[in-house]
Design an enzyme around this catalytic site. Structure first.
Site, PDB file in Angstrom:
ATOM      1  N   ASP B  11       6.407 -10.837  14.322  1.00  0.00           N
ATOM      2  CA  ASP B  11       7.323 -10.230  13.365  1.00  0.00           C
ATOM      3  C   ASP B  11       7.215  -8.722  13.507  1.00  0.00           C
ATOM      4  O   ASP B  11       6.110  -8.173  13.454  1.00  0.00           O
ATOM      5  CB  ASP B  11       6.943 -10.620  11.922  1.00  0.00           C
ATOM      6  CG  ASP B  11       7.322 -12.065  11.609  1.00  0.00           C
ATOM      7  OD1 ASP B  11       8.055 -12.674  12.413  1.00  0.00           O
ATOM      8  OD2 ASP B  11       6.880 -12.584  10.575  1.00  0.00           O
ATOM      9  N   ASP B 130      15.250 -22.982   8.751  1.00  0.00           N
ATOM     10  CA  ASP B 130      14.169 -22.990   7.764  1.00  0.00           C
ATOM     11  C   ASP B 130      14.331 -24.247   6.922  1.00  0.00           C
ATOM     12  O   ASP B 130      15.345 -24.437   6.237  1.00  0.00           O
ATOM     13  CB  ASP B 130      14.252 -21.739   6.868  1.00  0.00           C
ATOM     14  CG  ASP B 130      13.733 -20.498   7.581  1.00  0.00           C
ATOM     15  OD1 ASP B 130      13.016 -20.648   8.592  1.00  0.00           O
ATOM     16  OD2 ASP B 130      14.042 -19.380   7.133  1.00  0.00           O
TER      17      ASP B 130
END
Lengths: 201, 249
Positions: B11, B130
């Protein structure tokens, strides 16, 4: 100098960069003068066969590439750029290729997943300087849904197994093709491209 | 034989790699290019970079990071985060990315998948989902796992395949960051419902978790903190997976 053929199919930056790492001067181009002056030709490409052929026609590169291939200078097709070296593809119809290597491009059948995506091994079929330093079970990175079927078994330097055994590296004289991405295949890819550099001399 | 893939996920926020826990509590850990090089040398099969900055200024820094990664790393990598339009695809592909992952924007506008696949090829379109366990089914969440959509995960995966996605990254948001193992059931269900390669994400804490999810049908296993904090060295993990009989590069 290597001419990396720019025909609007995919990103050429990584291919150009890897030749820079190998200290081989390379130019991304579709200029006939530059292509004719080059010591070797690299034809990259990702995406659909039809678009590749359409773009090669649009930029008037078909006859030029055939002429260059027949001139005897090392000529490397990568991924889709390898597939267009063959006679014909059955991807979404039936499309004529450059006809520099005898055989056809067909879709994978009877495999659990499509595309064939990831690292797979090279199985040696025929000797060639392009195979120098490539050990048994060397992995390279593939991403494709169609594969070549070579008419002449002696044109297959390395095969790979995914549902069927298909050509991973082909060679017919000065014409070479790699179905995987050597520029993304870590040390093995670098070794293969070093061998290509040796062929240029 | 085609090898199962191990994929460290990075990330990136303002040019630095961070690791969130359940999408909260962010912590700075490293330079993305250095970390990417290290993982590549250790045997990572691919890398994923998520842009977690929201500002346009952050986006420029991120694209610069992508370019530096492409120069220094000789394995494939995927870019995700903030991809909303085909032009966003173009920018990260030109910066050197091999694949682009879409999540929220694809749910809000599914034609993004078909448009991007049409222009750049299915091979570079990763549909990232997700997923949250709702008892009798798994539901698609968007906006970083905050917003429910009412969409069934398996149905969305099938639709993504039909629209032209080339790969699916399935992230179980309950499992993310808690290190109790990947969500095996939904990974298996999606793997059987589509013919695309599946990357399992969320929940890796021990080496056995990787083996379990790869045996359950995932083609690749993605993880972040166990690699960032060197809890599981990649060479050790790969040796272990080989000993379990999995095909590993």
């Amino acid at each position: 100098m290597i001419a990396i053929i720019d025909y609007g199919v995919g990103n050429l930056k990584n291919v150009r960069h890897v030749f820079k790492l190998l200290e081989i001067p390379a130019q991304v181009t579709r200029d006939p003068e530059v292509i004719r002056a080059a010591d070797a030709i690299v034809l990259p490409g990702v995406g659909a066969f039809r678009d590749a052929i359409k773009n090669l026609k649009k930029y008037e590169l078909i006859d030029l590439l055939k002429e260059q291939a027949n001139s005897g200078k090392p000529f490397l097709g990568i991924c889709l750029g390898m597939q267009v070296l063959f006679d014909k593809s059955y991807e979404d119809g039936e499309w004529e290729g450059l006809g520099l290597i005898e055989g056809e491009i067909v879709r994978f059948e009877d495999v659990p997943k499509i595309p064939h995506m990831g690292w797979n091994t090279l199985i040696k079929k025929n000797d060639s300087p392009i195979a120098n330093g490539i050990g048994a079970d060397s992995y390279v990175y593939f991403v494709h849904s169609y594969h070549a079927v070579a008419k002449n078994p002696e044109d297959v330097v390395f095969a790979t197994e995914y549902g069927t055994k298909f050509p991973a590296v082909v060679q017919s004289g000065n014409i070479l093709g790699m179905q995987f991405h050597p520029e993304k295949s870590a040390e093995v890819g670098m070794q293969l491209l070093k061998n290509f550099k040796e062929m240029i001399g | 034989m085609l090898a199962k893939r191990i994929i460290p996920c990075l990330d990136v926020n303002h040019g630095r790699v961070v690791k969130g826990k359940k999408f909260k509590s962010i912590q700075d850990v490293a330079d993305p290019v250095e970390l990417a090089r290290r993982y590549s040398l250790e045997g990572a099969d691919e890398l994923v970079f998520y842009d977690i900055t929201a500002s346009s200024e952050g986006r420029e820094i991120f694209l610069d990071t992508v370019e530096r990664v492409a120069e220094h790393v000789r394995i494939p990598f995927t870019i995700g985060g903030g991809i909303r339009t085909p032009d966003d695809f173009r920018k990260v592909l030109l910066a050197g990315a091999d694949k682009v992952s879409v999540n929220t924007a694809a749910v809000l506008n599914p034609t993004l998948i078909s448009e991007a696949a049409g222009i750049y090829g299915s091979q570079c379109v990763v549909l990232s989902i997700d997923a949250k366990n709702q008892g009798d089914h798994w539901e698609v969440f968007i906006n970083g796992g905050r917003t429910p959509t009412g969409i069934d995960v398996v149905e969305w995966a099938k639709q993504g395949e039909a629209l032209g996605a080339g790969e699916i990254c399935l992230n179980a948001i309950d499992a993310d960051g808690v290190k109790t193992g990947y969500a095996l059931g939904i990974t298996k269900a999606v793997s059987q419902a589509v013919r695309l390669p599946i990357i399992a994400s969320g929940g890796a804490g021990e080496m056995v978790h990787f083996a379990d999810v790869l045996e359950a049908g995932a083609d690749a296993a993605l993880a972040a903190s166990v690699f960032h904090y060197e809890q599981i060295p990649i060479p050790t993990l790969k040796n272990y997976l080989r000993s379990r009989g999995l095909i590993i590069r």
